[in-house]
Design an enzyme around this catalytic site. Structure first.
Site, PDB file in Angstrom:
ATOM      1  N   THR A  40      -2.371 -19.126   6.866  1.00 16.35           N
ATOM      2  CA  THR A  40      -2.863 -19.703   8.162  1.00 16.35           C
ATOM      3  C   THR A  40      -1.669 -19.361   9.240  1.00 16.35           C
ATOM      4  O   THR A  40      -2.003 -19.001  10.414  1.00 16.35           O
ATOM      5  CB  THR A  40      -3.291 -21.100   7.986  1.00 16.35           C
ATOM      6  OG1 THR A  40      -4.134 -20.994   7.112  1.00 16.35           O
ATOM      7  CG2 THR A  40      -3.789 -21.711   9.370  1.00 16.35           C
ATOM      8  N   HIS A  43      -1.684 -15.947  10.688  1.00 12.24           N
ATOM      9  CA  HIS A  43      -2.820 -15.762  11.495  1.00 12.24           C
ATOM     10  C   HIS A  43      -2.159 -16.411  12.834  1.00 12.24           C
ATOM     11  O   HIS A  43      -2.561 -15.505  14.178  1.00 12.24           O
ATOM     12  CB  HIS A  43      -3.984 -16.469  11.003  1.00 12.24           C
ATOM     13  CG  HIS A  43      -4.778 -15.813  10.176  1.00 12.24           C
ATOM     14  ND1 HIS A  43      -5.568 -14.600  10.223  1.00 12.24           N
ATOM     15  CD2 HIS A  43      -5.041 -16.138   8.651  1.00 12.24           C
ATOM     16  CE1 HIS A  43      -6.058 -14.253   8.912  1.00 12.24           C
ATOM     17  NE2 HIS A  43      -5.731 -15.154   8.157  1.00 12.24           N
TER      18      HIS A  43
END
Length: 342
Positions: A40, A43
């Site tokens: 995550t 990202h």
């Protein structure tokens, strides 16, 4: 305090001084010792479409961590300063129907630390006491900092009965590798792990007792024949988020097979849905960890010998965080753990 901040609407993170958080009455203040870099976080670093739509700017990022409680709110009675802890990174609304039924991990109003609210890439983190997980002595700060992704792996692996079963896992990222280790630990007969990255396949072989396969170099059917898997795999874990991998997994499943899907695709995927229907496959989406059953089982698995420390390939001080992110972005790392000032 020092923190890694998504400070601009562009790729990267910035090491900055920010205000130290003040815990609310039902929160604790944790001094962070170790943090892990998650997919995550990549990202958010890349500032892709999902990140731009989800993450406010500026924001302290990060959600994998271990540290020590240094302050407790006035309504907190079961925790105390000096306790070593990690914590569940999903902050829930206890008033939702799912939460009131005890299905906390399915709360539709979930917010993530380091995603929607200030996170753990910092010297201090304010966290609701409800989310705090005390660490036993046998789990040091380094291992405590990767319990969040290990919990994802445990949630996936324990979704189905694995004893004596043949398991196919597509995607040898850190969570896929740890899921393979869990599957073997709880009694799977064969665990086959596929990926196209030779570095990650080599890491998987060191961390878990698995058969690794690069499907672009070796047909999966040949591996199945060698392992005497006749009708297909009974259980599958899709951990990559890639269309090609999911298609391969569905094609290799036996009729009535069960599939847990954790990998998030970057966009829409295309599938031959008729194969899912005609095979009678069961697909289950996995998001985060079951609160808090996954945590209980994960800690007990570690206590009974589950060893995933080998998934940590890089240990760096926080001022070298860019090296850690670049290693992960290049696919040359397992887990990267950052150390914070004492």
């Amino acid at each position: 305090m020092l923190a890694l901040v998504k400070a601009e609407n562009s790729a990267g993170l910035w090491l900055q001084q920010v205000a130290r958080p003040i815990p609310a009455a039902d929160e604790v203040l944790i001094q962070i010792r170790k943090t892990g870099i998650c997919g995550t976080d990549l990202h958010i670093w890349n500032w892709d479409d999902w990140a731009r739509k989800t993450v406010p700017v500026p924001l302290v990022t990060g959600h994998e961590y271990a540290g020590e409680i240094v302050e407790v709110g006035k309504l907190v009675s079961h925790l105390r300063p000096g306790m070593r802890v990690s914590g569940e990174g999903h902050i829930i609304d206890i008033n939702s129907a799912a939460a009131r039924a005890g299905r906390f991990h399915l709360d539709p109003n979930t917010r993530g630390i380091g995603v929607n609210r200030p996170g753990a890439f910092a010297e201090y983190l304010a966290l609701p006491a409800f989310n705090v997980i005390p660490l036993p002595d046998e789990i040091d700060d380094e291992l405590g900092a990767i319990l969040d992704p290990l919990g994802n792996a445990v949630h996936v692996a324990l979704s189905f009965d694995l004893v004596g079963e043949d398991v196919l896992i597509t995607g040898a990222g850190p969570i896929g590798i740890m899921a393979a280790a869990v599957a073997r630990h709880v009694g799977a007969r064969n665990v086959v792990l596929t990926d196209v990255n030779p570095v990650r396949l080599a890491l998987a072989s060191r961390v878990a007792d698995v058969v690794t396969v690069n499907p672009r170099e070796m047909p999966l059917a040949d591996v199945m024949s060698r392992l005497h898997i006749v009708n297909g795999f009974s259980v599958g874990f899709e951990m990559s988020g890639y269309n090609e991998a999911l298609e391969q997994l569905i094609g290799a499943m036996e009729p009535g097979g069960r599939v847990a899907c954790l990998g998030l695709p970057s966009g829409r995927i295309s599938l031959d849905w008729s194969r899912i229907v005609c095979k009678g496959l069961f697909l289950k989406g996995i998001y985060g960890r079951e609160m808090f059953e996954t945590w209980r089982k994960m800690l007990n698995l570690i206590a009974t010998g589950l060893d995933v420390r080998g998934i940590i390939t890089h240990r760096l001080p926080v001022d070298r965080y860019k090296e850690g992110f670049q290693a992960m972005l290049a696919g040359d790392a397992g887990k990267v753990v950052l150390s914070w000032p004492a």
